[in-house]
Scaffold this motif. Structure first.
Motif, PDB file in Angstrom:
ATOM      1  N   LEU A 314      34.718 -32.738 -21.618  1.00 38.12           N
ATOM      2  CA  LEU A 314      33.866 -31.559 -21.449  1.00 38.12           C
ATOM      3  C   LEU A 314      32.968 -31.346 -22.660  1.00 38.12           C
ATOM      4  O   LEU A 314      31.744 -31.252 -22.540  1.00 38.12           O
ATOM      5  N   ILE A 315      33.544 -31.289 -23.848  1.00 36.74           N
ATOM      6  CA  ILE A 315      32.737 -30.975 -25.029  1.00 36.74           C
ATOM      7  C   ILE A 315      31.915 -32.170 -25.514  1.00 36.74           C
ATOM      8  O   ILE A 315      30.966 -32.015 -26.271  1.00 36.74           O
ATOM      9  N   GLU A 316      32.269 -33.372 -25.060  1.00 30.13           N
ATOM     10  CA  GLU A 316      31.530 -34.560 -25.491  1.00 30.13           C
ATOM     11  C   GLU A 316      30.536 -35.067 -24.444  1.00 30.13           C
ATOM     12  O   GLU A 316      29.921 -36.109 -24.630  1.00 30.13           O
ATOM     13  N   VAL A 317      30.384 -34.341 -23.338  1.00 28.21           N
ATOM     14  CA  VAL A 317      29.404 -34.760 -22.345  1.00 28.21           C
ATOM     15  C   VAL A 317      28.011 -34.733 -22.976  1.00 28.21           C
ATOM     16  O   VAL A 317      27.673 -33.817 -23.732  1.00 28.21           O
ATOM     17  N   MET A 318      27.217 -35.766 -22.685  1.00 25.76           N
ATOM     18  CA  MET A 318      25.907 -35.914 -23.331  1.00 25.76           C
ATOM     19  C   MET A 318      24.787 -35.593 -22.341  1.00 25.76           C
ATOM     20  O   MET A 318      24.903 -35.842 -21.137  1.00 25.76           O
ATOM     21  N   ASN A 319      23.687 -35.068 -22.878  1.00 21.42           N
ATOM     22  CA  ASN A 319      22.503 -34.881 -22.041  1.00 21.42           C
ATOM     23  C   ASN A 319      21.546 -36.064 -22.222  1.00 21.42           C
ATOM     24  O   ASN A 319      21.856 -37.033 -22.924  1.00 21.42           O
ATOM     25  N   GLU A 320      20.403 -35.988 -21.587  1.00 18.95           N
ATOM     26  CA  GLU A 320      19.454 -37.114 -21.623  1.00 18.95           C
ATOM     27  C   GLU A 320      18.875 -37.348 -23.008  1.00 18.95           C
ATOM     28  O   GLU A 320      18.356 -38.417 -23.306  1.00 18.95           O
ATOM     29  N   LYS A 321      18.983 -36.339 -23.897  1.00 20.06           N
ATOM     30  CA  LYS A 321      18.474 -36.481 -25.263  1.00 20.06           C
ATOM     31  C   LYS A 321      19.524 -37.045 -26.222  1.00 20.06           C
ATOM     32  O   LYS A 321      19.262 -37.227 -27.407  1.00 20.06           O
ATOM     33  N   GLY A 322      20.737 -37.280 -25.706  1.00 14.50           N
ATOM     34  CA  GLY A 322      21.798 -37.785 -26.558  1.00 14.50           C
ATOM     35  C   GLY A 322      22.552 -36.701 -27.295  1.00 14.50           C
ATOM     36  O   GLY A 322      23.320 -36.982 -28.212  1.00 14.50           O
ATOM     37  N   ASN A 348      30.737 -20.682 -13.648  1.00 18.28           N
ATOM     38  CA  ASN A 348      29.724 -20.641 -14.711  1.00 18.28           C
ATOM     39  C   ASN A 348      29.869 -21.820 -15.664  1.00 18.28           C
ATOM     40  O   ASN A 348      28.878 -22.399 -16.118  1.00 18.28           O
ATOM     41  N   LEU A 349      31.125 -22.162 -15.984  1.00 20.37           N
ATOM     42  CA  LEU A 349      31.381 -23.298 -16.862  1.00 20.37           C
ATOM     43  C   LEU A 349      30.882 -24.598 -16.227  1.00 20.37           C
ATOM     44  O   LEU A 349      30.201 -25.393 -16.866  1.00 20.37           O
ATOM     45  N   LYS A 350      31.210 -24.781 -14.982  1.00 19.49           N
ATOM     46  CA  LYS A 350      30.782 -25.988 -14.267  1.00 19.49           C
ATOM     47  C   LYS A 350      29.260 -26.078 -14.212  1.00 19.49           C
ATOM     48  O   LYS A 350      28.662 -27.122 -14.476  1.00 19.49           O
ATOM     49  N   SER A 351      28.626 -24.959 -13.878  1.00 14.88           N
ATOM     50  CA  SER A 351      27.166 -24.924 -13.808  1.00 14.88           C
ATOM     51  C   SER A 351      26.537 -25.188 -15.170  1.00 14.88           C
ATOM     52  O   SER A 351      25.515 -25.868 -15.281  1.00 14.88           O
ATOM     53  N   SER A 352      27.178 -24.683 -16.225  1.00 18.69           N
ATOM     54  CA  SER A 352      26.638 -24.815 -17.578  1.00 18.69           C
ATOM     55  C   SER A 352      26.573 -26.270 -18.019  1.00 18.69           C
ATOM     56  O   SER A 352      25.529 -26.747 -18.480  1.00 18.69           O
ATOM     57  N   TYR A 353      27.696 -27.005 -17.893  1.00 13.68           N
ATOM     58  CA  TYR A 353      27.652 -28.383 -18.391  1.00 13.68           C
ATOM     59  C   TYR A 353      26.855 -29.298 -17.462  1.00 13.68           C
ATOM     60  O   TYR A 353      26.242 -30.260 -17.906  1.00 13.68           O
ATOM     61  N   GLU A 354      26.838 -28.977 -16.165  1.00 17.08           N
ATOM     62  CA  GLU A 354      26.038 -29.790 -15.251  1.00 17.08           C
ATOM     63  C   GLU A 354      24.549 -29.617 -15.545  1.00 17.08           C
ATOM     64  O   GLU A 354      23.785 -30.580 -15.513  1.00 17.08           O
ATOM     65  N   SER A 355      24.150 -28.393 -15.815  1.00 20.57           N
ATOM     66  CA  SER A 355      22.761 -28.129 -16.177  1.00 20.57           C
ATOM     67  C   SER A 355      22.420 -28.789 -17.505  1.00 20.57           C
ATOM     68  O   SER A 355      21.329 -29.330 -17.689  1.00 20.57           O
TER      69      SER A 355
END
Length: 373
Positions: A314-322, A348-355
């Protein structure tokens, strides 16, 4: 011995090729035109086709295109037979799916070399495809087993919401929530190192160990410290070549406290009266390296308090910017969700990290358990 279909309108070419290939113990089927070639293909699939591009009833390139559009025939390697100076036809044939070409007039050694090379490559590709199919089946089976082990509903008497999203690779997150008595519940969340079938199978073994330990000790006598030490003894790294982290807890809803043990796992969060804090407490080593002492923290709670357990996915999931999602973003989100019900907070948590991650693939499983007292 391989079965090779030779398609050429020149009888002398077919006879010569048959003679060359027969010496190398290949079976040869002859066709003088496109119509007889398709008739032969309908009766049996050859291991290879040697195809002349100039036929009386078909353009060889059209035959090649039809073969590549047929799911049953597309995998057959095709070597085209061309004139030595016909460079454009050779390139067009290769671009249309032919694996090689033999120029006329041809040498017997060249024919044998090119045919056997492509047959070996074809066998290798076929073996690789079978291996990949088997691996995918194993991965799917492992994923189904994992999904079958996680809870399907809340135990009566404890409000729990969870997020469980295995990554695109099979991983090793596993969790459970079950009742020990009318007022006591056991919760655990474990994260196996690595990915793939091995990690998934270890998670199944850990789940089974916990079930057996619970039965052997008895629900009323379930001792968290003893449990953690026995877990460490049973899953030594030298035996499994994998280690794992785990956070486990006994919740006593009547007496208002949580017994918490953390072996190398991300720090849980406690949400109370609008504020959120990390429960640093006692933290032990990873399971598998014989360094668990059975340390347990006792944490009081009041009605409305919430406890969040989660894996590092969860806390280490990366976005497209790295960029990583991170603990601070998680803490801020939990603070903003303090006035919502537990179901909405989980969503809200699920939506937050997915976004946050957008179209980026999650490299690790993402699992979170939110418990409201």
């Amino acid at each position: 011995m391989s079965r090779i279909l030779v398609v050429d309108d020149d009888l002398s070419v077919r006879v010569l090729l048959k003679s060359i290939l027969a010496r190398d113990e290949h079976e040869v089927v002859e066709s003088a035109d496109g119509k007889s070639a398709f008739s032969s293909l309908s009766k049996g699939k050859p291991d290879m086709i040697l195809l002349d591009l100039m036929l009386p009833d078909y353009n060889g390139l059209d035959i090649l295109n039809e073969l590549k559009q047929d799911r049953e025939l597309e995998s057959i390697p095709v070597i085209v037979l061309t004139g030595s100076a016909d460079r454009e036809s050779k390139l067009t044939a290769l671009g249309s799916g032919a694996v090689d070409f033999i120029s006329k007039p041809f040498l017997p050694e060249e024919v044998i070399l090119r045919v056997n090379t492509q047959l070996k490559l074809h066998d290798l590709i076929k073996s690789l495809r079978i291996a990949v199919d088997n691996l995918e089946s194993d991965v799917l089976a492992a994923g189904k087993i994992q999904n079958a082990l996680v809870p399907q509903s809340n135990p009566q008497g404890l409000a729990v919401e969870w997020i469980y999203e295995p990554s695109y690779r099979v991983g090793g997150d596993i969790f459970d929530v079950f009742k020990l008595s009318d007022n006591r519940f056991f919760v655990y969340l474990a994260d196996m190192s690595g990915h793939g079938v091995n990690a998934a199978m270890l998670s199944v073994m850990v789940h089974r160990f916990i079930e057996d330990f619970r039965i052997g000790m008895g629900d009323r006598d379930f001792d968290l410290g003893v449990f953690m030490k026995e877990l460490d003894k049973s899953f030594v790294f030298e035996r499994f070549n994998l280690f794992f982290t785990i956070v486990s807890a006994i919740v006593d809803v009547k007496k208002g406290f949580v017994l918490l043990s953390n072996a190398g796992h991300p720090t849980p969060l406690m949400q109370r009266e609008g504020s959120v804090q990390f429960l640093e407490g006692k933290r032990e080593a990873l399971v598998g390296i014989n360094m668990i002492h059975g340390d347990v923290s006792k944490i009081p709670f009041r009605n409305g308090d919430r406890l969040l357990l989660y894996t590092d996915g969860l806390i280490e999931v990366m976005n497209e910017k790295g960029e990583m999602y991170g603990e601070e973003r998680l803490k801020n989100l939990m603070e903003r969700s303090s006035d919502t019900d537990i179901r909405s907070a989980s969503l809200n948590l699920k939506s937050s990290y997915e976004s946050f991650k957008g179209s980026a693939l999650a490299e690790d499983d993402i699992t979170a358990l939110l418990i409201e007292f």
